[in-house]
Design a protein around this motif. Structure first.
Motif, PDB file in Angstrom:
ATOM      1  N   VAL A  75       0.854  -1.185   0.000  1.00 34.45           N
ATOM      2  CA  VAL A  75       0.000   0.000   0.000  1.00 34.45           C
ATOM      3  C   VAL A  75       0.887   1.231   0.000  1.00 34.45           C
ATOM      4  CG1 VAL A  75      -1.772   1.277   1.269  1.00 34.45           C
ATOM      5  CG2 VAL A  75      -1.816  -1.227   1.232  1.00 34.45           C
ATOM      6  N   GLY A  76       0.620   2.165  -0.963  1.00 38.14           N
ATOM      7  CA  GLY A  76       1.397   3.390  -1.069  1.00 38.14           C
ATOM      8  C   GLY A  76       0.732   4.525  -0.308  1.00 38.14           C
ATOM      9  N   THR A  77       1.379   5.662  -0.270  1.00 33.30           N
ATOM     10  CA  THR A  77       0.845   6.846   0.403  1.00 33.30           C
ATOM     11  C   THR A  77      -0.415   7.307  -0.325  1.00 33.30           C
ATOM     12  OG1 THR A  77       3.084   7.495   0.996  1.00 33.30           O
ATOM     13  CG2 THR A  77       1.382   9.184   1.170  1.00 33.30           C
ATOM     14  N   GLY A  78      -1.466   7.505   0.398  1.00 36.25           N
ATOM     15  CA  GLY A  78      -2.725   7.974  -0.169  1.00 36.25           C
ATOM     16  C   GLY A  78      -3.589   6.879  -0.764  1.00 36.25           C
ATOM     17  N   ASP A  79      -3.127   5.638  -0.789  1.00 34.97           N
ATOM     18  CA  ASP A  79      -3.940   4.536  -1.334  1.00 34.97           C
ATOM     19  C   ASP A  79      -5.051   4.166  -0.355  1.00 34.97           C
ATOM     20  OD1 ASP A  79      -2.515   4.314  -3.651  1.00 34.97           O
ATOM     21  OD2 ASP A  79      -1.317   2.583  -2.993  1.00 34.97           O
ATOM     22  N   THR A  80      -6.198   3.855  -0.906  1.00 36.54           N
ATOM     23  CA  THR A  80      -7.326   3.365  -0.109  1.00 36.54           C
ATOM     24  C   THR A  80      -7.712   1.990  -0.632  1.00 36.54           C
ATOM     25  OG1 THR A  80      -8.984   4.337  -1.565  1.00 36.54           O
ATOM     26  CG2 THR A  80      -8.207   5.703   0.284  1.00 36.54           C
ATOM     27  N   LEU A  81      -8.443   1.279   0.160  1.00 40.19           N
ATOM     28  CA  LEU A  81      -8.893  -0.043  -0.262  1.00 40.19           C
ATOM     29  C   LEU A  81      -9.802   0.086  -1.484  1.00 40.19           C
ATOM     30  CD1 LEU A  81      -8.612  -2.996   0.435  1.00 40.19           C
ATOM     31  CD2 LEU A  81     -10.560  -2.782   1.964  1.00 40.19           C
ATOM     32  N   TRP A  82     -10.598   1.155  -1.520  1.00 43.50           N
ATOM     33  CA  TRP A  82     -11.485   1.375  -2.656  1.00 43.50           C
ATOM     34  C   TRP A  82     -10.667   1.601  -3.931  1.00 43.50           C
ATOM     35  CZ3 TRP A  82     -16.743   1.148  -3.226  1.00 43.50           C
ATOM     36  CH2 TRP A  82     -17.256   1.627  -4.432  1.00 43.50           C
ATOM     37  N   LEU A 111      -9.774  -0.215   6.448  1.00 45.09           N
ATOM     38  CA  LEU A 111      -8.628   0.631   6.743  1.00 45.09           C
ATOM     39  C   LEU A 111      -7.331  -0.068   6.352  1.00 45.09           C
ATOM     40  CD1 LEU A 111      -7.588   3.253   8.053  1.00 45.09           C
ATOM     41  CD2 LEU A 111      -7.462   2.004  10.198  1.00 45.09           C
ATOM     42  N   VAL A 112      -6.526   0.609   5.515  1.00 45.91           N
ATOM     43  CA  VAL A 112      -5.196   0.112   5.168  1.00 45.91           C
ATOM     44  C   VAL A 112      -4.198   1.212   5.476  1.00 45.91           C
ATOM     45  CG1 VAL A 112      -5.928  -1.539   3.410  1.00 45.91           C
ATOM     46  CG2 VAL A 112      -5.533   0.821   2.757  1.00 45.91           C
ATOM     47  N   VAL A 113      -2.960   0.856   5.774  1.00 43.98           N
ATOM     48  CA  VAL A 113      -1.932   1.835   6.124  1.00 43.98           C
ATOM     49  C   VAL A 113      -0.783   1.742   5.129  1.00 43.98           C
ATOM     50  CG1 VAL A 113      -2.501   1.911   8.574  1.00 43.98           C
ATOM     51  CG2 VAL A 113      -0.874   0.228   7.755  1.00 43.98           C
ATOM     52  N   ARG A 117       1.338  -4.796   3.348  1.00 45.86           N
ATOM     53  CA  ARG A 117       1.360  -5.704   2.198  1.00 45.86           C
ATOM     54  C   ARG A 117       0.016  -6.416   2.125  1.00 45.86           C
ATOM     55  NH1 ARG A 117       6.034  -6.562  -0.296  1.00 45.86           N
ATOM     56  NH2 ARG A 117       5.704  -8.768  -0.702  1.00 45.86           N
ATOM     57  N   LEU A 118      -0.584  -6.400   0.946  1.00 47.27           N
ATOM     58  CA  LEU A 118      -1.895  -7.006   0.729  1.00 47.27           C
ATOM     59  C   LEU A 118      -1.844  -8.032  -0.386  1.00 47.27           C
ATOM     60  CD1 LEU A 118      -4.297  -3.911   0.770  1.00 47.27           C
ATOM     61  CD2 LEU A 118      -3.954  -5.566   2.598  1.00 47.27           C
TER      62      LEU A 118
END
Length: 123
Positions: A75-82, A111-113, A117-118
């Motif tokens: 997950v990068g900066t500003g990324d959301t699950l949507w 919520l992801v941070v 890693r997903l």
């Protein structure tokens, strides 16, 4: 000592007709508290037995199905699950892809941070 003897003459004996008792109806069955508990326990046992018998016909097998293609992302900066799900939705419903990502990663919410890693569906 003297003895006395009594004898009855036929005139003194009266024959009465046999007393007829009316047919009695049986009293209604009454259950005690213990009896009600026993009936309840037997009923619950019967329901459980039926459940076990019906569950025995399950269609589940020990063989696993085909494994869907997945890939690992960070997950990068500003990324959301949507946003991540929208990239992989391929004209499908984004909500379904979000639910799939949540199942693959055992996520409770959306919520992801950054840096997480997903596992996501490939595509």
């Amino acid at each position: 000592m003297s003895t006395m003897t009594l004898t009855a003459t036929p005139a003194q004996l009266r024959l009465r007709p046999a007393r007829t008792t009316p047919a009695t109806t049986p009293a209604p069955v009454r259950l005690t508290r213990r009896g009600r508990l026993v009936v309840l326990a037997l009923g619950l046992l019967l329901v459980a037995l039926v459940g076990v018998v019906l569950a025995g016909g399950s269609v589940a097998t020990s063989e696993s199905g085909p494994t869907p293609a997945t890939e690992m992302i960070t997950v990068g900066t500003g990324d959301t699950l949507w946003a991540i799900a929208a990239e992989r939705a391929e004209a499908g419903d984004v909500r379904e892809v979000i639910e799939r990502i949540q199942r693959l990663n055992s996520l409770d919410g959306g919520l992801v941070v950054t840096g997480q890693r997903l596992v996501v569906p490939a595509g």
